[in-house]
Design a protein around this motif. Structure first.
Motif, short mmCIF file in Angstrom:
data_model
loop_
_atom_site.label_atom_id
_atom_site.label_comp_id
_atom_site.label_asym_id
_atom_site.label_seq_id
_atom_site.Cartn_x
_atom_site.Cartn_y
_atom_site.Cartn_z
N GLN A 77 -13.25 -22.94 -19.07
CA GLN A 77 -11.91 -22.41 -19.31
C GLN A 77 -11.31 -21.92 -18.00
OE1 GLN A 77 -10.13 -18.61 -21.23
NE2 GLN A 77 -11.16 -19.68 -22.91
N LEU A 78 -10.04 -22.17 -17.81
CA LEU A 78 -9.35 -21.75 -16.59
C LEU A 78 -8.58 -20.46 -16.85
CD1 LEU A 78 -8.27 -22.35 -13.70
CD2 LEU A 78 -6.52 -23.76 -14.77
N ALA A 79 -7.60 -20.50 -17.73
CA ALA A 79 -6.74 -19.34 -18.02
C ALA A 79 -5.80 -19.72 -19.15
CB ALA A 79 -5.93 -18.95 -16.79
N ALA A 80 -5.19 -18.70 -19.74
CA ALA A 80 -4.13 -18.95 -20.72
C ALA A 80 -2.80 -19.00 -19.97
CB ALA A 80 -4.11 -17.86 -21.78
N ASP A 82 1.19 -18.83 -20.54
CA ASP A 82 2.02 -18.33 -21.65
C ASP A 82 3.47 -18.06 -21.28
OD1 ASP A 82 1.62 -16.19 -20.00
OD2 ASP A 82 1.17 -14.77 -21.60
N ILE A 95 -4.16 -22.93 -23.50
CA ILE A 95 -5.39 -22.47 -22.86
C ILE A 95 -5.86 -23.59 -21.93
CG2 ILE A 95 -7.73 -21.60 -23.26
CD1 ILE A 95 -6.75 -20.69 -26.02
N ALA A 138 -3.47 -24.12 -10.19
CA ALA A 138 -4.43 -23.04 -10.49
C ALA A 138 -5.84 -23.60 -10.63
CB ALA A 138 -4.01 -22.31 -11.77
N ARG A 142 -9.10 -22.70 -8.31
CA ARG A 142 -10.35 -22.24 -8.90
C ARG A 142 -11.52 -23.14 -8.47
NH1 ARG A 142 -11.51 -19.92 -14.01
NH2 ARG A 142 -13.74 -20.11 -14.37
#
Lengths: 221, 221
Positions: A77-80, A82, A95, A138, A142
């Motif tokens: 998982q990276l990030a949400a 929004d 997500i 992003a 990462r």
């Protein structure tokens, strides 16, 4: 069962920035959309969660359907994401996920849902749908950060590799050339790789071989 | 406007694991719930997103309402938590956040919505609602990981601090005592702190003072 009283109208999606290294270049997997309002636009593979999906299971299902992915063990998982206006058709929280994978784990083919699917050079991306440019950036940040502290590169190196092979993969991911002596020193100081022996290559002194101590992807929560 | 055709029934919430150091111990902020099915149970502050909320703005609003928080600059996203059964009242995906903050940024008071709010020792948590035990554990792991590569501890140290003060904060967060010489060597090798001078403390040789080169929280995406 009592239900949440909220009238909230937010949908949940999952997307994936999938990287590989082909021809000494970092590549990212993109699909080309058919549906409005992004007809003809490239995008990261992704979609809305089904009732029984977790974000991860949704991404694995979508990657199999959209890109013939044969395994999902590598996904993190990276990030949400929004930002309210990220989807013009309504409020969707996505997500984001990312992975660095061997290109052989995919059997790219065009499906009825999309007009194309292919690897793109990560430094030469076309305009992307939604907020996928920000998601890809992003994910790349990462990936580069993980490179300096985990064995995330194992999936794009042979089981037994030379330091020259490792350097080539690191250079592809970082997008710049590295000093040979510095790279060797820092890479070995990470303590992630163990010496294996030497690779015979004819008349010259054979190159030292290494393997990662663990093949498990690190960096997950 | 064309809308997403999906009948998806997933709601989106945001939670926050807020840490501080009080009395040389790592503490975490918990609220005590009134509503069923978790009446009397402690939980991380959090709640559903409103129509105009991002996950971050929701957490900031909730922390202000529930715990008298006066600033939100320190908050970082942790991960999305999406286990289907995590909320017994229906499917809710929660976007978890975390922060390490000075306790003075909060004015804890009981609000009508919750029966209590207080700091708990992070190593002696009561049973928590939802999946908040897993969220707190993930946040603690991330906090400890950040500690070794960012200036995240700045918010719980004075502007000018001694290495003994820094060591005490690191020990509180890591939950173990550290060797003085090793800590000093590694902390300074991070390159995050710069020498400031010496603190006069009477007859003895004064302790050297340091400051963080940057006070911006690092580690965000």
């Amino acid at each position: 069962m009592r239900r949440h009283p909220s009238k909230q109208q937010i949908k949940v999606a999952a997307d994936a920035a999938i990287f590989t290294v082909i021809g000494g270049r970092l590549q990212i997997l993109l699909i080309r959309m058919k549906k409005r309002p992004f007809t003809g636009r490239w995008a990261l593979p992704g979609g809305l969660l089904g009732d029984r999906d977790t974000a991860r299971s949704a991404v694995c299902r979508i990657l199999e359907e959209q890109a013939g992915m044969t395994s999902c063990y590598f996904l993190e998982q990276l990030a949400a994401f929004d930002t309210p206006a990220r989807d013009p058709l309504g409020r969707v929280v996505s997500i984001g996920h990312f992975a660095l994978v061997p290109p052989t784990d995919f059997r790219l083919r065009t499906t009825p849902k999309y007009s194309d699917v292919r690897w793109w050079r990560a430094d030469r991306l076309p305009p992307l749908a939604y907020d996928h440019k920000a998601q890809a950036a992003a994910a790349l940040a990462r990936l580069r950060s993980e490179l300096g502290r985990s064995n995330i590169a194992w999936s794009v190196l042979p089981r037994a590799f030379t330091l020259a092979q490792a350097q080539s993969v690191y250079e592809a991911i970082l997008g710049r050339t590295l000093d040979k002596r510095n790279f060797r020193k820092k890479f070995l100081a990470l303590g992630l790789a163990a010496p294996l022996g030497r690779k015979s290559s004819g008349a010259h002194r054979p190159a030292a071989l290494y393997r990662f101590r663990s093949r498990r992807a690190a960096g997950s929560l």
